[in-house]
Design a protein around this motif. Structure first.
Motif, PDB file in Angstrom:
ATOM      1  N   GLN A 414       0.831  -1.192   0.000  1.00 42.21           N
ATOM      2  CA  GLN A 414       0.000   0.000   0.000  1.00 42.21           C
ATOM      3  C   GLN A 414       0.876   1.256   0.000  1.00 42.21           C
ATOM      4  N   ALA A 415       1.950   1.195   0.790  1.00 41.49           N
ATOM      5  CA  ALA A 415       2.844   2.346   0.882  1.00 41.49           C
ATOM      6  C   ALA A 415       3.464   2.634  -0.471  1.00 41.49           C
ATOM      7  N   TRP A 417       2.250   1.858  -3.309  1.00 38.45           N
ATOM      8  CA  TRP A 417       1.199   2.343  -4.190  1.00 38.45           C
ATOM      9  C   TRP A 417       0.930   3.833  -3.954  1.00 38.45           C
ATOM     10  N   VAL A 418       0.771   4.227  -2.679  1.00 38.94           N
ATOM     11  CA  VAL A 418       0.395   5.624  -2.440  1.00 38.94           C
ATOM     12  C   VAL A 418       1.550   6.568  -2.788  1.00 38.94           C
ATOM     13  N   ARG A 419       2.771   6.073  -2.733  1.00 38.20           N
ATOM     14  CA  ARG A 419       3.877   6.928  -3.098  1.00 38.20           C
ATOM     15  C   ARG A 419       3.896   7.169  -4.608  1.00 38.20           C
ATOM     16  N   THR A 421       1.231   7.120  -6.637  1.00 37.79           N
ATOM     17  CA  THR A 421       0.082   7.850  -7.168  1.00 37.79           C
ATOM     18  C   THR A 421      -0.168   9.097  -6.357  1.00 37.79           C
ATOM     19  N   SER A 422      -0.773  10.057  -7.019  1.00 39.74           N
ATOM     20  CA  SER A 422      -1.093  11.281  -6.296  1.00 39.74           C
ATOM     21  C   SER A 422      -2.370  11.876  -6.843  1.00 39.74           C
ATOM     22  N   LEU A 434     -11.137   9.877  -8.295  1.00 37.90           N
ATOM     23  CA  LEU A 434     -11.188   8.958  -7.158  1.00 37.90           C
ATOM     24  C   LEU A 434     -11.613   7.566  -7.604  1.00 37.90           C
ATOM     25  N   LEU A 437      -8.809   5.876  -9.475  1.00 38.01           N
ATOM     26  CA  LEU A 437      -7.744   5.569  -8.528  1.00 38.01           C
ATOM     27  C   LEU A 437      -8.091   4.306  -7.737  1.00 38.01           C
ATOM     28  N   ASP A 438      -9.334   4.268  -7.266  1.00 40.12           N
ATOM     29  CA  ASP A 438      -9.830   3.113  -6.527  1.00 40.12           C
ATOM     30  C   ASP A 438      -9.707   1.855  -7.353  1.00 40.12           C
ATOM     31  N   ALA A 441      -6.235   0.716  -7.683  1.00 36.80           N
ATOM     32  CA  ALA A 441      -5.698   0.175  -6.439  1.00 36.80           C
ATOM     33  C   ALA A 441      -6.334  -1.159  -6.071  1.00 36.80           C
ATOM     34  N   GLU A 442      -7.640  -1.277  -6.333  1.00 41.26           N
ATOM     35  CA  GLU A 442      -8.375  -2.462  -5.881  1.00 41.26           C
ATOM     36  C   GLU A 442      -8.802  -3.328  -7.045  1.00 41.26           C
TER      37      GLU A 442
ATOM     38  N   ASN B 110      -6.306   4.181  -0.254  1.00 45.13           N
ATOM     39  CA  ASN B 110      -5.585   4.271  -1.521  1.00 45.13           C
ATOM     40  C   ASN B 110      -4.857   5.602  -1.703  1.00 45.13           C
ATOM     41  N   LEU B 111      -4.976   6.458  -0.712  1.00 45.11           N
ATOM     42  CA  LEU B 111      -4.304   7.760  -0.801  1.00 45.11           C
ATOM     43  C   LEU B 111      -3.295   7.860   0.334  1.00 45.11           C
ATOM     44  N   ASP B 112      -2.221   8.627   0.108  1.00 46.20           N
ATOM     45  CA  ASP B 112      -1.285   8.821   1.205  1.00 46.20           C
ATOM     46  C   ASP B 112      -1.862   9.851   2.189  1.00 46.20           C
ATOM     47  N   ASP B 115      -2.636  13.368   0.698  1.00 47.22           N
ATOM     48  CA  ASP B 115      -3.759  13.393  -0.246  1.00 47.22           C
ATOM     49  C   ASP B 115      -5.088  13.260   0.481  1.00 47.22           C
ATOM     50  N   ASP B 150       3.889  11.518   2.929  1.00 45.22           N
ATOM     51  CA  ASP B 150       3.682  10.571   1.829  1.00 45.22           C
ATOM     52  C   ASP B 150       3.650   9.122   2.314  1.00 45.22           C
ATOM     53  N   HIS B 151       3.330   8.946   3.587  1.00 44.43           N
ATOM     54  CA  HIS B 151       3.170   7.587   4.117  1.00 44.43           C
ATOM     55  C   HIS B 151       1.779   7.055   3.802  1.00 44.43           C
ATOM     56  N   GLY B 152       1.685   5.729   3.750  1.00 43.21           N
ATOM     57  CA  GLY B 152       0.372   5.110   3.683  1.00 43.21           C
ATOM     58  C   GLY B 152      -0.273   5.200   5.050  1.00 43.21           C
ATOM     59  N   GLN B 155       0.830   3.025   7.913  1.00 43.14           N
ATOM     60  CA  GLN B 155       2.228   3.129   8.336  1.00 43.14           C
ATOM     61  C   GLN B 155       2.452   4.138   9.450  1.00 43.14           C
TER      62      GLN B 155
END
Ligand SMILES: Nc1ncnc2c1ncn2[C@@H]1O[C@H](COP(=O)(O)OP(=O)(O)OP(=O)(O)O)[C@@H](O)[C@H]1O
Ligand SMILES: [Mg+2]
Lengths: 798, 262
Positions: A414-415, A417-419, A421-422, A434, A437-438, A441-442, B110-112, B115, B150-152, B155
């Motif tokens: 997950q970490a 992934w979130v790094r 994408t923005s 959104l 993005l969802d 991710a899923e 799904n967002l850090d 975000d 920028d962490h999940g 975390q």
């Protein structure tokens, strides 16, 4: 101490009450799968039983050769005497009438009609003594008395004939009246792919009809062999003897069986195919539901583990529910299948025979259903294996099905992934962003939907593509014929040359017709593996791109084009040479190309030239001028030339493939209805579970200021994206790989089609169907998101 | 002081509820959770809602913030009748006027972290992305979570997450912030961090309405109201928070609560 059984049933009952919708949807899918599987199996068993029963009663020949006109009886006797593999043989004499010569009246009511609508030859025969019997409706060998006739069962259905009706035959001496005593089943000619059908009369009436004149005499030389498997070798031997009669079709019992199975077995095969697809869908669903259930009930599972319940008992708790559900589905599906099978095999039972009920009758569907049950339960058990991995502490404290390592891995994923994408890196509507993005991710959790829509798209487009292909006038290119409007067949008569000449003259003189072209059928001999064989060659003008070649091109002088089956039989390809013989003259010709043909059992050839004398038969093609109805022209010509079959091309195509297209029309409708139903059902089921899981996400969105409409829109976007993706992939698959798949099956069936290209109705299959399917998915999402607007949003955060 | 009079004495009214009731009809018989609540919150005030478990604190909070529709009665935010707004208008109010902090930190996985905090600001003003980013970065800096931006969300610690919640609630520059037991899932040092953050927010002039069980947290408020079986039974003015008077305020509050049977 709790008794596990009571625990299981209590759990099952609770679950059924709590998750009515999900369980009902699962059950429906399982019932459908079981139903189709059982029906397919039963239809196949009944069909085989019916055909087998008729073959047992009627004893059809292993090889037969039809012939019209004079023949050398001594040569046949000599041939039979030289051939030890012949068990029995006979020459069946027949009197052929065209359909317009036959009429019927019902004395009781005065109703009447004729059989003009039938396009096949009507052959009057007496009952054979040794084999190839015509069987009456009670399964007995029919023996008509003087003045009585047995009509084919196919006519009974087509024209509504009844026993007691009077059948009149137009002879040169005037009408010859016979009373319909009953109806007979014909093992050789039961299939509608057959070009003729037999009427049974007494020996006295046969002589009466013969002396009255007006019939064209035909014979069938029929052989039963000591070894049925030797039929094709026997055919080669027969054809290598030039003295034997050969101007009509030759058929082996293998071919008869293939034709029977193709025409009626296709439906059954389609059912099995659909049911396999559904089982895949059902399994995907079960996997999804079970995983979801384990996640939802992880704390309960943790508690059960904590008090020392073994994994097996916990698995059993869940498994018992799914086994019972599958069992119920198999029983329900099986019962429904009995009804459906009776409906589907009614015409088979009439045309062939009442299939005897045997052990197999029960065993086949039961085994099919048992296979469904075993597969479904085995997959459930596998998925439930995840229970073993659940760790008590993680389950109880964190409500997680994951152990420490898995949780760490997931967090890392997950970490990462979130790094990557923005939310700020892209522009556009925030809801769309959104949603996408969802999905990215899923994606894995949504995969059920596109897979189901992929399968459903294949399911609904394939049969329709096959249907439109075999209904299209362009399919004539698979019949070795040019694309045109009208076709006239001059064959099986005394003066084919004269009739052909007159017919062509009449057609050339008709200003409604253009491009009249004649093709003559000549028999050549070719050296086959077992000696000389007959090669039917069509001679005419192929210069104007008339036939489509899968390889090479049209024959020029000194060349020959072969049908795919012939090319295969003689092991030649484009550019190779072939030596052919006719009337003692021998020529070597070069193979110019290969084309597909399903007529004359697929064994034909073509040479460039012009022949108007001495051919066995002629085919004349013509196009009609603008605004002219080919049916009207055909009817006029048919009247003028009663011994010639003149048909609009469209009708000729329809006739040739009618059995196939009927089967596929049913299959197409069936799969469309089932497919769309399954699509709605699965989308709803999936979303029901998905939305439950997404509650806290929806709660967050609500709290930070998204309206219910926006949340609904996000769900709809996601659903539509996966639905459309699956549908598009499915359509593309069925247009490409699906074509090869069906083509491969057809090539295997020995029909003469080796390379099928679909002739689709693009608007229907590539526009309307995908829209309907996507619409079904949309309907599912609309139904399921309806409740979101009125829900108390705070519930999502509790 | 008479029952039902829980008005503070000065300032403009930001939020007001009149005869607010909430009944859940999903149960049999239906459960009346709120029995007619009259509540007034003034601009810049820090109101704490206390009461026994099940007394209806969360229900009240969600009803006055438009997450739930009350069964009857009115809610006015800055003079605007919330109960008559449709869903989209209500969402707009939540977006621009309100911020939420929950007991469990709810975030989009799904967002850090950043975000997640940015989301409402981006939604409110898609054109002013850079301004939103700058504001959010400043907020994260201020509440000490800039290093995890920028962490999940799996975390970071619970205290960091809850401070991120506060950042998110503030990102849209709301006039009122609702918090439902924001420290309920935290240990005492993390609780301290979060309460300091909230006090900070309040001192900036933001109105805060917070539900809590913990008297140690409740002392941060200007006023504490007490809920029993869906009715407001008492209220206590504590005055503006100062760290020096913490012990005295707590003793005072505990005595009052003891009288109420807490
Ligand atoms: N959706 C619902 N349907 C039925 N009853 C509900 C629902 N939500 C809450 N309740 C009931 O309403 C009452 C008050 O609930 P609420 O969550 O507001 O209490 P609370 O004061 O916040 O309690 P806690 O301190 O435990 O958080 C409880 O008795 C609860 O069971
Ligand atoms: Mg609460």
């Amino acid at each position: 101490m709790i008794k596990p059984e009571s625990l299981y049933s209590r759990y099952a009952v609770n679950d059924l009450v709590r998750n009515k919708g999900v369980n009902a949807a699962l059950l429906v899918i399982l019932v459908l799968s079981a139903f189709l599987m059982a029906t397919g199996a039963m239809v196949i068993e009944r069909l085989a039983g019916s055909v087998g029963q008729l073959f047992a009663q009627a004893q059809p020949p292993h090889f037969l050769q039809m012939h019209k006109g004079d023949y050398d009886e001594r040569a046949l006797e000599q041939f039979a005497a030289d051939r030890p593999e012949i068990d029995a043989w006979l020459i069946e004499e027949m009197l052929g009438y065209d359909s317009a010569s036959l009429a019927w009246v019902r004395p009781a009511t005065g109703e009447s009609g004729d059989l003009t609508e039938s396009l096949i030859d009507n052959l009057f025969v007496t009952q054979n003594e040794e084999f190839d019997f015509l069987i009456d409706e009670s399964g007995q060998i029919a023996q008509p008395a003087q003045g009585a006739v047995y009509a084919p069962v196919a006519y009974q259905q087509k024209f509504g004939l009844e026993a007691g009706d009077e059948l009149t035959v137009r002879t040169d001496d005037g009408p010859y009246a016979l009373r319909i005593e009953g109806f007979v089943r014909d093992s050789q000619m039961a299939s509608s792919l057959s070009s003729s059908t037999r009427f049974l009369v007494s020996a006295e009436d046969f002589d009466g009809l013969e002396s009255a004149g007006g019939a064209s005499p035909e014979i069938i030389a029929e052989y039963r062999l000591t070894d049925a498997g030797g039929a094709s070798d026997f055919q080669a031997a027969y054809e290598s003897d030039p003295a034997l009669p050969t101007n009509g079709p030759a058929v082996t019992d293998q071919q008869i069986r293939i034709i029977h199975t193709i025409s009626d077995g296709l439906v059954a095969l389609a059912l099995v195919f659909v049911s396999l697809l559904l089982i895949v869908i059902a399994l995907l669903n079960l996997r999804f539901v079970i995983r979801g259930t384990l996640e939802d009930e992880v704390r309960e599972i943790g508690a059960m583990k904590a008090v020392g319940l073994p994994d097996k008992a916990i698995t059993g708790l869940y498994l018992s529910k799914y086994s019972v559900m599958t069992l119920v589905a198999c029983v329900l599906g099986g019962l429904l299948a009995v009804v459906a099978t009776n409906l589907l095999t009614r015409s088979v039972q009439v045309n062939y025979a009442e299939a005897p009920l045997g052990v197999a009758t029960f065993l086949v569907p039961v085994l099919a259903l048992a296979a469904v049950y075993v597969i479904v339960v085995a997959i459930c058990r596998r998925v439930l294996g995840a229970v073993r991995k659940i760790e008590v502490v993680n389950a109880l404290v964190h409500g997680s099905t994951l152990d420490e390592k898995q949780a760490a891995r997931r967090a890392k994923r997950q970490a990462r992934w979130v790094r990557r994408t923005s939310l700020t890196s892209s522009a556009g509507d925030i809801n769309l962003r959104l949603a996408l993005l969802d999905l990215r991710a899923e994606g894995g959790q949504w995969v059920l939907v596109p897979v189901v829509f992929f399968l459903t798209a294949v399911l609904i487009t394939l049969p329709t593509n096959v249907l439109s292909t075999f209904e299209s006038p362009r399919i004539v290119t698979y019949m070795g014929a040019p694309e045109t409007d009208l076709r006239a067949d001059v064959q099986y008569q005394e003066d084919v040359d004269g009739v052909q000449e007159a017919l062509v003259a009449a057609m050339r003189g008709d200003e409604r017709l253009t491009d009249v072209s004649t093709y003559a059928n000549l028999q050549y001999q070719v050296e086959g593996e077992e000696g000389p064989e007959i090669l039917r060659v069509e001679i005419g003008d192929y210069s104007g791109a008339t036939v489509r070649f899968t390889d090479g091109g049209a024959p020029e002088a000194g060349q020959i084009a072969l049908s795919a089956l012939n090319a295969d039989k003689y092991g030649v390809a484009t550019g190779d040479e072939l030596t052919i013989r006719r009337d003692g003259e021998q020529v070597t010709v070069q193979v110019s190309g290969v084309y597909q043909d399903v007529t004359a059992t697929g064994y034909t050839a073509k040479m460039q030239g012009e022949v108007s004398q001495g051919a066995e038969a002629y085919v004349v093609y013509a196009a009609v001028a603008e605004g002219v109805d080919p049916a009207v022209v055909a009817a006029g010509l048919g009247e003028q030339f009663p011994t010639t079959v003149v048909l609009p091309m469209r009708e000729y195509v329809r006739d040739t493939f009618s059995n196939m297209t009927n089967a596929f029309r049913n299959a197409a409708w069936l799969s469309l209805v089932f497919g769309v139903g399954v699509a709605v059902l699965i989308t709803s089921l999936f979303l029901k579970l998905r939305l439950t899981r997404d509650r806290s996400k929806m709660g967050v969105l609500t709290a930070v200021g998204f309206s219910a409409s926006e949340i609904v829109a996000q769900v709809r976007i996601k659903t539509l994206v996966v639905v459309v993706a699956g549908t598009v992939l499915g359509v593309v698959f069925s247009a490409t790989a699906g074509e090869s798949l069906v083509g491969g099956l057809l090539a295997l069936s020995g029909l003469g089609i080796t390379q099928l290209s679909f002739i689709p109705q693009p608007w229907l299959v590539y526009v309307l169907y995908p829209l309907v399917l996507a619409g079904a998915g949309y309907l599912g999402v609309v139904l399921l998101t309806r409740g979101i607007r009125s829900a108390d949003k705070s519930m999502w955060l509790k | 002081m008479t029952m039902g009079d829980f008005m503070p004495n000065q300032g403009t009214v930001t939020l007001e509820s009149r005869a607010l009731t909430k009944t859940y009809f999903s149960t049999d018989p239906p459960t009346q959770v709120l029995g007619g609540i009259d509540l007034t919150v003034r601009e810049g005030e820090f109101v704490v809602i206390m009461g026994a478990s099940g007394s209806g604190k969360s229900t009240l909070l969600y009803s006055i913030s438009g997450m739930d529709r009350p069964t009857s009665g009115n809610v006015l935010l800055e003079g605007r009748e919330l109960t008559s707004l449709d869903d989209a208008e209500m969402a707009g109010v939540r977006l621009t006027r309100m911020g939420f902090v929950f007991q469990q930190a709810h975030f989009l996985s799904n967002l850090d972290v950043r975000d997640n905090i940015l989301l409402p600001a981006l939604k409110a003003a898609p054109k002013e992305k850079d301004a939103a980013i700058a504001r959010v970065d400043a907020l994260m800096e201020r509440f000490g979570i800039a290093h995890v931006k920028d962490h999940g969300i799996t975390q970071v610690s619970g205290g960091q997450l809850q401070r991120a919640s506060i950042c998110r609630a503030l990102a849209g520059e709301p006039s009122i912030l609702f918090a439902d037991e924001p420290t309920g899932a935290l240990n005492s040092s993390m609780s301290e961090e979060v309460m300091n953050a909230l006090t900070d927010v309040h001192s900036d002039g933001t109105t805060v309405v917070m539900v809590t069980h913990d008297p140690g947290c409740a002392v941060r408020g200007d006023r504490v109201i007490y809920l029993r079986d869906g009715l407001l039974v008492d209220s206590r003015e504590l005055g503006t928070w100062s760290a020096e008077q913490a012990t005295q305020r707590e003793d005072d509050l505990l005595a009052w609560l003891r009288d109420l049977g807490f």
